[in-house]
Design a protein around this motif. Structure first.
Motif, PDB file in Angstrom:
ATOM      1  N   ASP A 198       0.831  -1.217  -0.076  1.00  0.00           N
ATOM      2  CA  ASP A 198      -0.145  -0.013   0.069  1.00  0.00           C
ATOM      3  C   ASP A 198       0.839   1.380   0.000  1.00  0.00           C
ATOM      4  OD1 ASP A 198      -2.349  -1.525   0.227  1.00  0.00           O
ATOM      5  OD2 ASP A 198      -2.358  -1.771   2.281  1.00  0.00           O
ATOM      6  N   SER A 200       1.215   3.671  -2.314  1.00  0.00           N
ATOM      7  CA  SER A 200       0.847   4.796  -2.682  1.00  0.00           C
ATOM      8  C   SER A 200      -0.301   5.456  -1.688  1.00  0.00           C
ATOM      9  CB  SER A 200      -0.002   4.250  -4.080  1.00  0.00           C
ATOM     10  OG  SER A 200      -1.265   3.492  -3.728  1.00  0.00           O
ATOM     11  N   ARG A 201      -0.725   4.933  -0.648  1.00  0.00           N
ATOM     12  CA  ARG A 201      -1.440   5.594   0.236  1.00  0.00           C
ATOM     13  C   ARG A 201      -1.036   6.295   1.558  1.00  0.00           C
ATOM     14  NH1 ARG A 201      -3.921   3.013   4.657  1.00  0.00           N
ATOM     15  NH2 ARG A 201      -3.649   0.790   4.927  1.00  0.00           N
ATOM     16  N   THR A 202      -1.460   6.955   2.245  1.00  0.00           N
ATOM     17  CA  THR A 202      -0.806   7.468   3.451  1.00  0.00           C
ATOM     18  C   THR A 202      -0.926   6.399   4.701  1.00  0.00           C
ATOM     19  OG1 THR A 202      -1.595   9.783   2.713  1.00  0.00           O
ATOM     20  CG2 THR A 202      -0.777   9.496   5.054  1.00  0.00           C
ATOM     21  N   GLN A 235       8.984   4.520   2.580  1.00  0.00           N
ATOM     22  CA  GLN A 235       7.600   4.510   1.740  1.00  0.00           C
ATOM     23  C   GLN A 235       7.950   5.341   0.477  1.00  0.00           C
ATOM     24  OE1 GLN A 235       4.316   6.576   3.042  1.00  0.00           O
ATOM     25  NE2 GLN A 235       2.836   5.161   2.073  1.00  0.00           N
ATOM     26  N   ARG A 239       7.981   4.408  -3.400  1.00  0.00           N
ATOM     27  CA  ARG A 239       6.979   5.448  -4.474  1.00  0.00           C
ATOM     28  C   ARG A 239       7.844   5.664  -5.669  1.00  0.00           C
ATOM     29  NH1 ARG A 239       3.426   9.469  -0.725  1.00  0.00           N
ATOM     30  NH2 ARG A 239       1.944   7.984  -0.141  1.00  0.00           N
ATOM     31  N   TRP A 259       0.829  10.700  -9.725  1.00  0.00           N
ATOM     32  CA  TRP A 259      -0.194  10.501  -9.037  1.00  0.00           C
ATOM     33  C   TRP A 259      -0.688   9.070  -8.742  1.00  0.00           C
ATOM     34  CZ3 TRP A 259      -4.600   7.396 -10.462  1.00  0.00           C
ATOM     35  CH2 TRP A 259      -5.680   7.510  -9.622  1.00  0.00           C
ATOM     36  N   THR A 260      -0.231   8.076  -9.670  1.00  0.00           N
ATOM     37  CA  THR A 260      -0.210   6.831  -9.336  1.00  0.00           C
ATOM     38  C   THR A 260       0.731   6.416  -7.969  1.00  0.00           C
ATOM     39  OG1 THR A 260      -0.633   6.310 -11.785  1.00  0.00           O
ATOM     40  CG2 THR A 260       0.338   4.219 -10.397  1.00  0.00           C
ATOM     41  N   GLY A 262       1.136   8.054  -5.709  1.00  0.00           N
ATOM     42  CA  GLY A 262       0.501   8.674  -4.478  1.00  0.00           C
ATOM     43  C   GLY A 262       1.100  10.158  -4.133  1.00  0.00           C
ATOM     44  N   TYR A 263       1.686  10.852  -4.941  1.00  0.00           N
ATOM     45  CA  TYR A 263       1.985  12.228  -4.942  1.00  0.00           C
ATOM     46  C   TYR A 263       0.955  13.191  -5.321  1.00  0.00           C
ATOM     47  CZ  TYR A 263       6.861  11.456  -4.003  1.00  0.00           C
ATOM     48  OH  TYR A 263       8.032  11.051  -3.367  1.00  0.00           O
TER      49      TYR A 263
END
Length: 292
Positions: A198, A200-202, A235, A239, A259-260, A262-263
């Motif tokens: 995970d 890409s998510r916070t 993390q 990314r 974007w993909t 997670g930014y």
């Protein structure tokens, strides 16, 4: 035995290596790497592995430590550790060859009772000579990669034997900790699995500490000791590594890549990409195209 293993790996890699120099074998986790020239700086977060260098030279940096190794030496990485690496010696006449085995935690757990009892010692990355037992087991396993019927019968036993000898190597204590239930390594590996899945998510430190079954302060301490970095930096590197693969291998636009992974800001992505790889993403892509 080193020469015999080298010849086996050379023949297989010369026949099966893809355009990136990777020759995947039918043995789970066993790969042969070939390079025909010195390479660019590569960033990765390796899974636990042993890389046996057969010809050429390579430099690997992790945290504040720098390792350089050559033929007859092996790099052991006994945790999920971010690295930057570069093949420093390779040519058409004398290519770089390395045999890489990802460590199987399930096998390590099965072998725990056969390994001497020692405490975790924190030696998660290091260089060691390829001892006779490891080299011999690697040779006998690699010899079967083009004999699927024999591999189906004997392969798993030889994988277990290779793991057994690695448990008795210089870095055996750190390798053993990978398979020890509820060790610090095993707990941190749970959090790393969530980060890999995970990225890409916070993800909050509190969530990751909960996965590891630790308090936040203890989690921070052991995460950095084992991986050489903080959870946030770990993390971030995941990314950026994934972003580079998307951009160079699939031609995805820089904005879409950002974007993909997670930014929310392309400018922040560009700054952090340039800090990690030394060039901004657009220039990195142009360099890669020109090299190809």
């Amino acid at each position: 035995m080193h020469t015999a293993l080298f010849e086996l790996c050379r023949r297989y890699a010369d026949t099966h290596a893809d355009r990136h120099g990777v020759a995947v074998t039918p043995v789970p986790g066993l790969t042969i790497i070939r390079a025909l020239h010195p390479g660019d700086l590569q960033a990765a977060i390796n899974r636990p592995l042993i890389a046996m260098l057969l010809q050429g030279r390579k430099c690997v940096t992790t945290g504040a430590e720098r390792f350089e190794y050559g033929p007859g030496e092996a790099m052991v990485i006994a945790a999920d550790v971010p690295t930057t690496s570069q093949i420093t010696q390779a040519s058409l006449r004398h290519p770089y060859y390395a045999l890489v085995l990802e460590l199987d935690v399930a096998i390590l757990r099965e072998l725990q009772s056969a390994a001497p009892a020692e405490q975790e010692d924190g030696l998660y990355v290091g260089i060691e000579p390829m001892n006779a037992e490891v080299t011999d087991a690697a040779y006998r396993l690699t010899r079967l990669v083009e004999h699927p019927q024999v591999l189906a019968v004997l392969g798993e036993g030889l994988r277990r034997e290779l793991h057994y000898w690695l448990l008795h190597s210089v870095h055996g204590a750190a390798i053993r900790a990978l398979g020890a239930a509820d060790s610090y390594s095993e707990r941190i590996s749970r959090a790393v699995a969530v980060l890999r899945k995970d990225f890409s998510r916070t993800l909050s430190v509190e969530e990751l500490a909960g996965v590891a079954g630790m308090s936040v302060s203890v989690f921070h301490q052991h995460f950095r000791a084992i991986t050489t970095t903080s959870p946030l930096q770990f993390q971030k590197q995941l990314r950026l590594i994934h972003a580079r693969r998307l951009m160079l291998a699939e031609g995805t636009s820089i904005a879409q890549v950002a974007w993909t992974v997670g930014y929310a800001s392309v400018s922040q992505f560009t700054r952090e990409y340039a800090r990690m790889y030394g060039v901004p993403p657009g220039r990195d892509r142009r360099i890669a195209r020109e090299g190809a």
